[in-house]
Every structure is written in structure tokens, then in C-alpha cells.
Scaffold this motif. Sequence first.
Motif, PDB file in Angstrom:
ATOM      1  N   TRP A 194      -3.517   3.628  -2.240  1.00 44.20           N
ATOM      2  CA  TRP A 194      -3.648   2.530  -3.197  1.00 44.20           C
ATOM      3  C   TRP A 194      -3.131   1.248  -2.558  1.00 44.20           C
ATOM      4  CZ3 TRP A 194      -2.505   3.413  -9.018  1.00 44.20           C
ATOM      5  CH2 TRP A 194      -3.168   4.548  -9.468  1.00 44.20           C
ATOM      6  N   ILE A 195      -3.800   0.135  -2.886  1.00 43.74           N
ATOM      7  CA  ILE A 195      -3.354  -1.192  -2.470  1.00 43.74           C
ATOM      8  C   ILE A 195      -3.158  -2.007  -3.748  1.00 43.74           C
ATOM      9  CG2 ILE A 195      -3.920  -3.288  -1.197  1.00 43.74           C
ATOM     10  CD1 ILE A 195      -5.839  -1.563   0.508  1.00 43.74           C
ATOM     11  N   LEU A 196      -1.983  -2.598  -3.892  1.00 42.81           N
ATOM     12  CA  LEU A 196      -1.658  -3.405  -5.072  1.00 42.81           C
ATOM     13  C   LEU A 196      -1.050  -4.727  -4.653  1.00 42.81           C
ATOM     14  CD1 LEU A 196      -0.680  -0.218  -5.778  1.00 42.81           C
ATOM     15  CD2 LEU A 196      -0.380  -1.318  -7.967  1.00 42.81           C
ATOM     16  N   PRO A 197      -1.291  -5.784  -5.446  1.00 44.57           N
ATOM     17  CA  PRO A 197      -0.592  -7.046  -5.159  1.00 44.57           C
ATOM     18  C   PRO A 197       0.874  -6.928  -5.598  1.00 44.57           C
ATOM     19  CG  PRO A 197      -1.913  -7.274  -7.142  1.00 44.57           C
ATOM     20  CD  PRO A 197      -2.205  -5.907  -6.580  1.00 44.57           C
ATOM     21  N   ARG A 198       1.744  -7.610  -4.895  1.00 41.28           N
ATOM     22  CA  ARG A 198       3.167  -7.562  -5.259  1.00 41.28           C
ATOM     23  C   ARG A 198       3.447  -8.292  -6.570  1.00 41.28           C
ATOM     24  NH1 ARG A 198       6.691  -5.491  -1.600  1.00 41.28           N
ATOM     25  NH2 ARG A 198       5.885  -5.214   0.502  1.00 41.28           N
ATOM     26  N   GLU A 199       2.666  -9.329  -6.843  1.00 35.78           N
ATOM     27  CA  GLU A 199       2.841 -10.069  -8.090  1.00 35.78           C
ATOM     28  C   GLU A 199       1.794  -9.604  -9.100  1.00 35.78           C
ATOM     29  OE1 GLU A 199       2.697 -14.222  -7.226  1.00 35.78           O
ATOM     30  OE2 GLU A 199       4.296 -14.084  -5.748  1.00 35.78           O
TER      31      GLU A 199
ATOM     32  N   HIS B 174      -2.705  -4.106 -14.268  1.00 38.59           N
ATOM     33  CA  HIS B 174      -2.428  -4.623 -12.927  1.00 38.59           C
ATOM     34  C   HIS B 174      -3.577  -4.167 -12.036  1.00 38.59           C
ATOM     35  CE1 HIS B 174       0.694  -6.202 -10.185  1.00 38.59           C
ATOM     36  NE2 HIS B 174       0.209  -5.359  -9.306  1.00 38.59           N
ATOM     37  N   TRP B 175      -4.368  -5.092 -11.510  1.00 44.31           N
ATOM     38  CA  TRP B 175      -5.499  -4.663 -10.675  1.00 44.31           C
ATOM     39  C   TRP B 175      -4.994  -3.965  -9.426  1.00 44.31           C
ATOM     40  CZ3 TRP B 175      -6.338  -5.847  -5.616  1.00 44.31           C
ATOM     41  CH2 TRP B 175      -5.775  -7.015  -5.097  1.00 44.31           C
ATOM     42  N   HIS B 176      -5.813  -3.067  -8.910  1.00 42.91           N
ATOM     43  CA  HIS B 176      -5.470  -2.357  -7.691  1.00 42.91           C
ATOM     44  C   HIS B 176      -6.728  -1.808  -7.044  1.00 42.91           C
ATOM     45  CE1 HIS B 176      -5.522   0.829 -10.738  1.00 42.91           C
ATOM     46  NE2 HIS B 176      -5.792   1.677  -9.749  1.00 42.91           N
ATOM     47  N   ILE B 177      -6.601  -1.419  -5.798  1.00 45.01           N
ATOM     48  CA  ILE B 177      -7.704  -0.848  -5.033  1.00 45.01           C
ATOM     49  C   ILE B 177      -7.306   0.572  -4.650  1.00 45.01           C
ATOM     50  CG2 ILE B 177      -9.010  -0.994  -2.871  1.00 45.01           C
ATOM     51  CD1 ILE B 177      -8.533  -4.048  -2.987  1.00 45.01           C
ATOM     52  N   GLU B 178      -8.259   1.490  -4.781  1.00 42.93           N
ATOM     53  CA  GLU B 178      -8.035   2.869  -4.358  1.00 42.93           C
ATOM     54  C   GLU B 178      -9.014   3.211  -3.241  1.00 42.93           C
ATOM     55  OE1 GLU B 178      -8.180   5.648  -7.605  1.00 42.93           O
ATOM     56  OE2 GLU B 178      -6.915   4.378  -8.860  1.00 42.93           O
TER      57      GLU B 178
ATOM     58  N   PHE C 101      -6.750  -9.659 -13.134  1.00 45.48           N
ATOM     59  CA  PHE C 101      -8.120  -9.738 -12.628  1.00 45.48           C
ATOM     60  C   PHE C 101      -8.151  -9.836 -11.103  1.00 45.48           C
ATOM     61  CE2 PHE C 101      -8.582 -11.662 -16.878  1.00 45.48           C
ATOM     62  CZ  PHE C 101      -9.587 -10.846 -17.382  1.00 45.48           C
ATOM     63  N   PHE C 102      -8.934  -8.974 -10.468  1.00 41.80           N
ATOM     64  CA  PHE C 102      -9.109  -9.038  -9.019  1.00 41.80           C
ATOM     65  C   PHE C 102      -9.744 -10.359  -8.612  1.00 41.80           C
ATOM     66  CE2 PHE C 102     -11.872  -8.381  -5.307  1.00 41.80           C
ATOM     67  CZ  PHE C 102     -10.912  -8.064  -4.371  1.00 41.80           C
TER      68      PHE C 102
ATOM     69  N   ALA D 100       0.842  -1.189   0.000  1.00 37.89           N
ATOM     70  CA  ALA D 100       0.000   0.000   0.000  1.00 37.89           C
ATOM     71  C   ALA D 100       0.877   1.238   0.000  1.00 37.89           C
ATOM     72  CB  ALA D 100      -0.906  -0.006   1.210  1.00 37.89           C
ATOM     73  N   PHE D 101       0.390   2.299  -0.634  1.00 38.33           N
ATOM     74  CA  PHE D 101       1.118   3.560  -0.639  1.00 38.33           C
ATOM     75  C   PHE D 101       0.165   4.710  -0.924  1.00 38.33           C
ATOM     76  CE2 PHE D 101       1.134   2.219  -5.027  1.00 38.33           C
ATOM     77  CZ  PHE D 101       0.967   3.395  -5.749  1.00 38.33           C
ATOM     78  N   MET D 102       0.615   5.911  -0.633  1.00 37.57           N
ATOM     79  CA  MET D 102      -0.124   7.128  -0.972  1.00 37.57           C
ATOM     80  C   MET D 102       0.598   7.741  -2.166  1.00 37.57           C
ATOM     81  SD  MET D 102      -1.011   8.746   2.690  1.00 37.57           S
ATOM     82  CE  MET D 102      -2.478   8.207   3.538  1.00 37.57           C
TER      83      MET D 102
END
Length: 83
Positions: A15-20, A75-79, A24-25, A2-4
Amino acid sequence: MAFMPFASRFPFETWILPREHAAFFNDIQKNQVADLSVIAKSIFALIKEALDDPAYNFVIHTTPFDETGGAPYYHWHIEDHPS
């Protein structure tokens, strides 16, 4: 992870992103769900404390479902956007 973002569109945007890489979420694995929940819980607790329990928008960005075989470039991600 996660980062701003440096040049965020909203105050305290996170934001939250998977490392790999994953397009698709909905392909998230059980162990990744556990990791995601730990990170999300930490972030929301910090935001709740810092901003006195604000409302927020939680947005999941994923590859469109009509993309056959996924989109290798996405790359899927969450905001999270606190109000």
C-alpha cells in the motif's frame, strides 16, 4: 509512505498512502506527484527483482466523486497486488 499490510490479502501486497490526510486522489499536488513517483519506482523495482518481473494490479482507492465536499473519514491510497 509505503508498507506491506500485516494480514495482506495477496502475497507481496503493498500500500502507498500520503502522509497528510486527503480524501481525493485527484487533489494531489505537483510535489506530492514527485514523491509518489519516487516511492512507486522503488517499490516496483524491488518487486520486479524479488518476483522475477511479475504482472500486477495497481488500484487507486479514492473518495467517490459524488461525495460533495469529500468524505472527511476517507484517506485515499494505492494498492499494488503482484500476481
